[in-house]
Each structure stands twice: as C-alpha cells, then as structure tokens.
Design a protein around this motif. Sequence first.
Motif, mmCIF file in Angstrom:
data_model
loop_
_atom_site.group_PDB
_atom_site.id
_atom_site.type_symbol
_atom_site.label_atom_id
_atom_site.label_comp_id
_atom_site.label_asym_id
_atom_site.label_seq_id
_atom_site.Cartn_x
_atom_site.Cartn_y
_atom_site.Cartn_z
ATOM 1 N N ARG A 14 0.804 -1.249 0.069
ATOM 2 C CA ARG A 14 0.034 -0.039 -0.059
ATOM 3 C C ARG A 14 1.041 1.195 0.083
ATOM 4 O O ARG A 14 0.527 2.169 0.434
ATOM 5 N N GLY A 15 2.051 1.304 -0.604
ATOM 6 C CA GLY A 15 2.908 2.430 -0.647
ATOM 7 C C GLY A 15 3.740 2.978 0.678
ATOM 8 O O GLY A 15 4.556 3.602 0.362
ATOM 9 N N ILE A 16 3.387 2.048 1.703
ATOM 10 C CA ILE A 16 4.387 2.580 2.867
ATOM 11 C C ILE A 16 5.692 1.765 2.501
ATOM 12 O O ILE A 16 6.009 0.706 2.452
ATOM 13 N N PRO A 17 6.598 2.771 2.222
ATOM 14 C CA PRO A 17 8.126 2.455 2.230
ATOM 15 C C PRO A 17 8.583 1.396 3.346
ATOM 16 O O PRO A 17 8.406 1.688 4.486
ATOM 17 N N GLU A 18 9.397 0.591 3.070
ATOM 18 C CA GLU A 18 10.057 -0.499 4.018
ATOM 19 C C GLU A 18 10.668 0.311 4.896
ATOM 20 O O GLU A 18 10.743 0.118 6.497
ATOM 21 N N ALA A 19 11.507 1.207 4.521
ATOM 22 C CA ALA A 19 12.428 2.305 5.728
ATOM 23 C C ALA A 19 11.459 2.861 6.614
ATOM 24 O O ALA A 19 11.873 3.097 7.777
ATOM 25 N N THR A 20 10.503 3.282 6.343
ATOM 26 C CA THR A 20 9.265 3.902 7.001
ATOM 27 C C THR A 20 8.532 2.941 8.134
ATOM 28 O O THR A 20 8.775 3.213 9.200
ATOM 29 N N VAL A 21 8.394 1.702 7.537
ATOM 30 C CA VAL A 21 7.799 0.768 8.462
ATOM 31 C C VAL A 21 8.778 0.297 9.580
ATOM 32 O O VAL A 21 8.459 0.049 10.684
ATOM 33 N N ALA A 22 9.910 0.324 9.231
ATOM 34 C CA ALA A 22 11.091 0.187 10.267
ATOM 35 C C ALA A 22 11.064 0.971 11.202
ATOM 36 O O ALA A 22 11.805 0.950 12.337
ATOM 37 N N ARG A 23 10.835 2.249 10.915
ATOM 38 C CA ARG A 23 10.902 3.363 11.667
ATOM 39 C C ARG A 23 9.517 3.551 12.903
ATOM 40 O O ARG A 23 9.614 4.340 13.747
ATOM 41 N N LEU A 24 8.543 3.029 12.099
ATOM 42 C CA LEU A 24 7.432 3.243 13.072
ATOM 43 C C LEU A 24 7.325 2.530 14.550
ATOM 44 O O LEU A 24 6.863 3.289 15.450
ATOM 45 N N PRO A 25 8.107 1.517 14.864
ATOM 46 C CA PRO A 25 8.133 0.876 16.255
ATOM 47 C C PRO A 25 8.977 2.037 16.894
ATOM 48 O O PRO A 25 8.856 2.276 18.213
ATOM 49 N N LEU A 26 9.904 2.883 16.540
ATOM 50 C CA LEU A 26 10.698 3.787 17.124
ATOM 51 C C LEU A 26 9.865 4.928 17.321
ATOM 52 O O LEU A 26 9.927 5.651 18.478
ATOM 53 N N TYR A 27 8.936 5.282 16.534
ATOM 54 C CA TYR A 27 7.848 6.684 16.865
ATOM 55 C C TYR A 27 7.093 6.103 17.991
ATOM 56 O O TYR A 27 6.913 6.833 18.653
ATOM 57 N N LEU A 28 6.656 4.864 17.808
ATOM 58 C CA LEU A 28 5.675 4.319 18.804
ATOM 59 C C LEU A 28 6.117 4.450 20.075
ATOM 60 O O LEU A 28 5.615 4.701 21.330
ATOM 61 N N ARG A 29 7.464 4.011 20.309
ATOM 62 C CA ARG A 29 8.111 3.821 21.618
ATOM 63 C C ARG A 29 8.247 5.506 22.181
ATOM 64 O O ARG A 29 7.973 5.582 23.512
ATOM 65 N N ALA A 30 8.681 6.218 21.441
ATOM 66 C CA ALA A 30 8.746 7.570 21.853
ATOM 67 C C ALA A 30 7.675 8.202 22.227
ATOM 68 O O ALA A 30 7.322 8.811 23.312
#
Lengths: 267, 267
Positions: A14-30
């Motif tokens: 659905r267009g969400i780049p892999e690199a972005t997916v890998a960062r989502l958990p990071l944002y979630l934690r913050a």
Amino acid sequence: MATGRTHRPATRSRGIPEATVARLPLYLRALTALSERSVPTVSSEELAAAAGVNSAKLRKDFSYLGSYGTRGVGYDVEYLVYQISRELGLTQDWPVVIVGIGNLGAALANYGGFASRGFRVAALIDADPAMTGKPVAGIPVQHADALEDIVRDNGVSIGVIATPAGAAQQVCDRLVGAGVTSILNFAPTMLTVPDGVDVRKVDLSIELQILAFHEQRKAGEDAAADDDAAPAPAAVKGAAAAAAAAAAMDEADPKGTDGEAPAVMPA
Amino acid sequence: MATGRTHRPATRSRGIPEATVARLPLYLRALTALSERSVPTVSSEELAAAAGVNSAKLRKDFSYLGSYGTRGVGYDVEYLVYQISRELGLTQDWPVVIVGIGNLGAALANYGGFASRGFRVAALIDADPAMTGKPVAGIPVQHADALEDIVRDNGVSIGVIATPAGAAQQVCDRLVGAGVTSILNFAPTMLTVPDGVDVRKVDLSIELQILAFHEQRKAGEDAAADDDAAPAPAAVKGAAAAAAAAAAMDEADPKGTDGEAPAVMPA
DNA sequence: CAATCTTTGTGCACACGTTCACAAAGACAT
DNA sequence: ATGTCTTTGTGAACGTGTGCACAAAGATTG
C-alpha cells in the motif's frame, strides 16, 4: 529477457516504504513515553529529536499513514499511538512460538516486553527430551515433535528460531509447513523459504564485526598498512588458514546436538 | 602479481559503502564454510547463492576491496577469507565488556562464537552487588564501580549494553568516558553519544513489530478496513489509551532496579 | 598459438531513501 | 475578523544502493 520484470513484491504494501515501516516502532516507543507523561501533543521536531531522526523524515513517514497532524500545533499523542499501533498490527494478538530453548531462547522467553506489544508466547519448543516439561519463564517446554500441532492449534503465524545453525533450516521448514508465515531468525544461517514467507534476521556477530570495521578505521590505517602490500595468495596461506580456523566455529555447532540450543545462538 | 595489484585506486579508506560493509560478514561466513570443506575457489555466482545475495552485487562489493578474483575461475577462498577478515579488522584482538548480566547478558557471555572472531570477553559487569563474584560463563561478574578501571586496564574499545532501558544512557556515558568508542546496544533506548562514537542497536521488539506489519498485510486488509474509517480523535481515546498502556511497559523497568538486568532487555 | 569458453569487473539506468526548503493550513492573540 | 506566528505536508534535488548487461581478462583445449 525482454525487459527484466522479475521484481519481487517489495513495495506492494500500500505504498508504505519499508524504511518507514522500520521506523514506526521507534516512533511508537517515543510516543508511548510521552503518553505516560500525559503529554497531549508533540511537534514533529520534538518527536524527531526523541526518536533520533530528522524531523522532515518523520513528517514524511507520517504522511504515508495519512494526515494526522494539525498545522501550528503538532500531533495528538494518543491518536498517533493508536494509528501507528493499528498500522503495525499491534492491536491484535500475535501468538508466537520460540524454538530452541538454550540460553538465548530462555532469555527471550523471560523477556517481559514480549507480551506487552500484543505478542504472546504461545509455546516454547526444544528438541532435547531432557528439557521437555521443564518450565522456563513459567511456561513448560514442549518437545519438538509437537511443533506442528502447537502451531496449528494456536494459530501461530510468527515463529522465533533460536536453535543452533545446523537445525535452523529444518526447524524453519517445519514451521512453514505448519503454517507459520513470519520468522525471526537468530541462528547464523541463511534460511530458504517459499514465497510469501517473511524472514528477519538478528545476528550479533555481524553487528560486532561492523563495529570492529569502524573501530579499526578510527584507530588509524597505520596498522593495516603493514600487511597491505599483499603478498601472493600462497604467501598468506598461513594467515588465511588461521583466520579461517578462528572464524570457523560459529558455522557448525561443536557439540553437534542439532536439535537443541546449548549456547546462545545469535552471533 | 608483480607490483601494483591495484586495489589502491579510489577507496582505500573512505570508499567502502556502508551497505557493502554490512554484507562482508555475510560473505565471510559463507567463505568460511567453503574453507572448511577445502573448496579452493568459488565463482561469484556460487558464493552469492550461498550468501543469499545477487551475484553482481557481490562482485561490486568485492571490487571495493580490490581485484581479488581471477576471470574465468573465480575467487580464491582462503585468500578472500583473509582479505575480508583483515578489512573488517578481525585479524586483531578486540576486548569487549558486557554490561548488565541479566538473562540476555548471561546468554551473550555464554555465546561461544564471541571468542571465535577476535572478540574476547574481557569482563562482565553488573550493578547488582549480589551478582559480584558470581561466575557466568566461567568469568566472575564484576561490580559496576570498577567499570572505568576495567575498560582502561584492558584497553576495551567495544562495549555491549544489556541493561534495562533506564540504565542504558548512564552506562553508555560511563563507557564512553572511560574510552569506549563503539557500543552495541540491546536496551530499547536511543543513546546519545559524542561524535566519533559508533552505536549499533539490536532491538527484538522492533523486529517483531515489523514482522507483525507484514503479517497483517498478508492476512488481508479486511480486518484493518473495519476500523479504518478512523473516527475523530476523541472517539478513539479509549482504544488509544489501551494501546498506550499495553505498549508502555517496555519503556520503564517495572522493578526500577536500574543497575541490574533482571530480564532480557533487547526487545 | 589460436579459438573457445568461463567469469570477473564495471558502466549505466533505475529504484529507493534522505534532506532541504517553502507554501498552505490552521491556531491564537488582539 | 484580521493578522501573525507556528508547524505541517510535500515538491524537488540529491545521494545511495541495486541489478542488468556486456566488454575485457584470462584459463583451457585442441
């Protein structure tokens, strides 16, 4: 070949780049940390600083999820926590099996954070009969024979492999055969899986080697310059053999006890 | 090779791309396996298959190190093992300290492959006085008070942090202060370090969350489509709060025992 | 020694990821 | 209301990584 079209379905998401997916958990934690402190909103600048990324990158990442921010204000923390959780699929329950209850497997089983994200340890599996029934982290270890039943009965779709390298592919095949479609691999082997199965690898030895590379750089190239005038292959055979011998042992399990995990595996 | 075997051209120091460096350990492992089986040479095709990468990529990676192959034949296994080992800095000894001897720290200490690559566990350090002196993997745990002395006396430049998140930054600061310039971080925190210090992070929870994302995708977007017509922030407050609460606990150590590592940390 | 065959090393084009810079959106004060 | 001020969302430039395709290098064979 007529226009090589043999690309894999990488970006089908659905267009969400892999690199972005890998960062989502990071944002979630913050964001979770902010949520605990009852902070209502954050700007991209603040959140980016907390997550250790560039703020423009963060905004672009969020833009893939939709427009959840308010200009002039920032992002609603609670709302964003929910959206990212949902995007990552953390609002549902993910039963997980851990195969190979050696030092690492036990450590993983004991990890409390496992359960806190929607990941539930459905079973611990080990091939060593001596381990069977022994409770680890409050969960009795089950024998590898039951692997298929366990996976099917619990609807497990994520498997964690913490076995010695020699057993990893075999375990992987059985997991996949039983219906697992995502694998987190701690064994130092390249796993072969059918299409549609995801594999992620965690390899301590590789991380350390990368650190060593940069460390060597920082230490100056003087030392390396010595043996730089590389002699002919024959001349370095000795050194090469030594290096090979030293590096060899992480490939094969010395004990050869294929089914169990006597030592931690990741590296 | 008479005189200039090239490999000096551009890139001796600065030119090796990060992506290539990250793959060198992979190649090294595959080459080591071949070396054990006394295979004299490999083609890029074979080696690429063994390492799970594209053969053109592999050849390009090797070209950054120099021209170590022979056209029509392939690469000399032993020679390549030596060259990659040297490039990664594995021909020298790297004393390493592990801080935080909880489940994970102990697992790492027990990992045999540690020693096999030039990495030597110089010391195990934990803040819990009850741990002091207790042997783990044959090495007596030392108290955190001695951290600086240990690092200096052993010339340690690589540190592994396996403490709870709450203690990680503090431990990191002390390691850096004592002279460590490379850190492998298993705690789920973003570490702040001065310039010149490298940090690599291993985070199990992130890997699992990435898997969950893809798993959710594979399961079909039907389920996700339900709550997709995202209601206003207020309406989802309940769900958001629940998600936040569930996700919260990996940020702070419940026990608050900052200095020790009661549970495995990585996730 | 020449022809043939294998495999490397790399130029090139494209995909992906990152960062800058700025217009548009909206809150907030007056 | 209107203007000001903050912060988002994104177009565009740039940099990095990937994979194809092929010429050049060298082994091997007759």
